[in-house]
Design a protein around this motif. Structure first.
Motif, PDB file in Angstrom:
ATOM      1  N   ASP A  86      11.925  -3.016 -15.139  1.00  0.00           N
ATOM      2  CA  ASP A  86      12.120  -4.595 -15.631  1.00  0.00           C
ATOM      3  C   ASP A  86      10.938  -4.239 -17.010  1.00  0.00           C
ATOM      4  N   ILE A  87       9.680  -4.033 -15.768  1.00  0.00           N
ATOM      5  CA  ILE A  87       8.549  -4.403 -16.858  1.00  0.00           C
ATOM      6  C   ILE A  87       8.001  -2.696 -16.969  1.00  0.00           C
ATOM      7  N   ALA A  88       7.365  -2.572 -17.896  1.00  0.00           N
ATOM      8  CA  ALA A  88       7.322  -1.005 -18.355  1.00  0.00           C
ATOM      9  C   ALA A  88       5.675  -1.091 -18.206  1.00  0.00           C
ATOM     10  N   TRP A  89       4.337  -1.926 -18.484  1.00  0.00           N
ATOM     11  CA  TRP A  89       3.220  -1.650 -17.685  1.00  0.00           C
ATOM     12  C   TRP A  89       3.981  -1.875 -15.751  1.00  0.00           C
ATOM     13  N   ALA A  90       3.966  -1.894 -15.285  1.00  0.00           N
ATOM     14  CA  ALA A  90       4.306  -1.853 -13.751  1.00  0.00           C
ATOM     15  C   ALA A  90       5.413  -1.149 -12.748  1.00  0.00           C
ATOM     16  N   PRO A  91       5.094   0.123 -12.823  1.00  0.00           N
ATOM     17  CA  PRO A  91       6.156   1.123 -12.545  1.00  0.00           C
ATOM     18  C   PRO A  91       6.467   1.176 -11.164  1.00  0.00           C
ATOM     19  N   TYR A  92       7.754   1.317 -10.681  1.00  0.00           N
ATOM     20  CA  TYR A  92       7.710   1.501  -8.955  1.00  0.00           C
ATOM     21  C   TYR A  92       7.253   2.775  -8.801  1.00  0.00           C
ATOM     22  N   VAL A  93       7.043   2.614  -7.370  1.00  0.00           N
ATOM     23  CA  VAL A  93       6.548   3.584  -6.966  1.00  0.00           C
ATOM     24  C   VAL A  93       7.059   3.999  -5.707  1.00  0.00           C
ATOM     25  N   GLN A  94       7.182   5.352  -5.184  1.00  0.00           N
ATOM     26  CA  GLN A  94       7.980   5.736  -3.834  1.00  0.00           C
ATOM     27  C   GLN A  94       7.258   6.318  -3.576  1.00  0.00           C
ATOM     28  N   SER A  95       7.348   6.352  -1.266  1.00  0.00           N
ATOM     29  CA  SER A  95       6.177   6.704  -0.831  1.00  0.00           C
ATOM     30  C   SER A  95       6.696   7.144  -0.080  1.00  0.00           C
ATOM     31  N   ALA A  96       6.717   8.310   1.011  1.00  0.00           N
ATOM     32  CA  ALA A  96       6.947   8.725   2.140  1.00  0.00           C
ATOM     33  C   ALA A  96       6.007   8.824   2.944  1.00  0.00           C
ATOM     34  N   VAL A  97       5.714   8.146   4.591  1.00  0.00           N
ATOM     35  CA  VAL A  97       4.576   8.760   5.349  1.00  0.00           C
ATOM     36  C   VAL A  97       5.203   9.703   6.801  1.00  0.00           C
ATOM     37  N   VAL A  98       5.028   9.927   7.138  1.00  0.00           N
ATOM     38  CA  VAL A  98       5.206  11.245   7.908  1.00  0.00           C
ATOM     39  C   VAL A  98       4.595  11.367   9.561  1.00  0.00           C
ATOM     40  N   PHE A  99       4.636  11.160  10.828  1.00  0.00           N
ATOM     41  CA  PHE A  99       3.915  11.156  12.260  1.00  0.00           C
ATOM     42  C   PHE A  99       4.374  12.455  12.714  1.00  0.00           C
ATOM     43  N   GLY A 100       3.418  13.237  13.228  1.00  0.00           N
ATOM     44  CA  GLY A 100       4.139  13.981  14.237  1.00  0.00           C
ATOM     45  C   GLY A 100       2.715  14.642  14.339  1.00  0.00           C
TER      46      GLY A 100
END
Length: 160
Positions: A86-100
Motif C-alpha cells: 500500500d505505502i511504498a515507504w512502509a513495507p510488509y515483512v514476514q518472520s518465523a520463530v522456532v522454539f526447540g
C-alpha cells in the motif's frame, strides 16, 4: 506451552513460515547465556524438512557451545520476504520463530555429521567440488548442531 500469535490478523500459515525458513540465508539463534543474560547471534543455517530441524555449524568452543551445554532450549528467528503493498515507504515483512532443543551431532555420528555438513554447505556454495574442498580444509575444526523443532510460528507486519 507456547504462546499463540497475539494479533491473528498478522499470523501467516505454518507452511508460509516453513517456506521462509527454507528460503532465508541467515537467522538469529538465541540461547540462555551467562549470568542470566540471553545471548543471540546471527548464523547461517539449513532447514531440514526431512527431520523437521535446523542445522548449523560452529566452532568447538566458545560462548555458544558453553551456553548450549548449560541449557539446550533455544529460539531461532528469521525474517524477510519484504513486500510493498500500500505505502511504498512502509513495507510488509514476514518472520518465523522456532522454539526447540539444540544438541551437538556427536563424534560417534561422524559419517552423519559429514553428510549433514555437506548438505548444509550446498546451500551456500556454488558447487559440490568447492564444498568438498572446504570440508577437507576446515571440516575438522567445526562441529554440527541440530535444533529439534518443537514449535514454529510466523507473522507478517507492516513497518509503520
Amino acid at each position: 506451552m507456547f504462546r499463540p500469535i497475539r494479533k491473528k490478523v498478522n499470523e501467516i500459515s505454518i507452511d508460509m513460515a516453513k517456506e521462509l525458513l527454507r528460503s532465508s540465508r541467515r537467522g538469529v539463534l538465541a540461547v540462555h547465556g551467562e549470568n542470566g543474560y540471553p545471548y543471540a547471534i546471527p548464523i547461517n543455517y539449513l532447514y531440514d524438512e526431512d527431520t523437521n530441524s535446523i542445522l548449523f555449524h560452529g566452532a568447538k568452543a566458545g560462548h555458544k557451545v558453553d551456553s548450549l551445554k548449560a541449557c539446550d532450549k533455544v529460539c531461532f528467528t528469521v525474517y524477510g520476504n519484504e513486500t510493498v503493498k500500500d505505502i511504498a515507504w512502509a513495507p510488509y515483512v514476514q518472520s518465523a520463530v522456532v522454539f526447540g532443543r539444540c544438541h551437538l551431532i556427536g563424534h560417534d555420528e561422524s559419517e552423519r555429521a559429514v553428510a549433514l555438513l555437506k548438505k548444509f554447505a550446498m546451500k551456500y556454495y556454488p558447487n559440490e567440488d568447492l564444498v568438498l574442498e572446504e570440508i577437507a580444509a576446515s571440516g575438522k575444526a567445526t562441529q554440527m548442531f541440530q535444533i529439534e523443532i518443537e514449535h514454529i510460528s510466523g507473522k507478517q507486519v507492516q513497518e509503520i
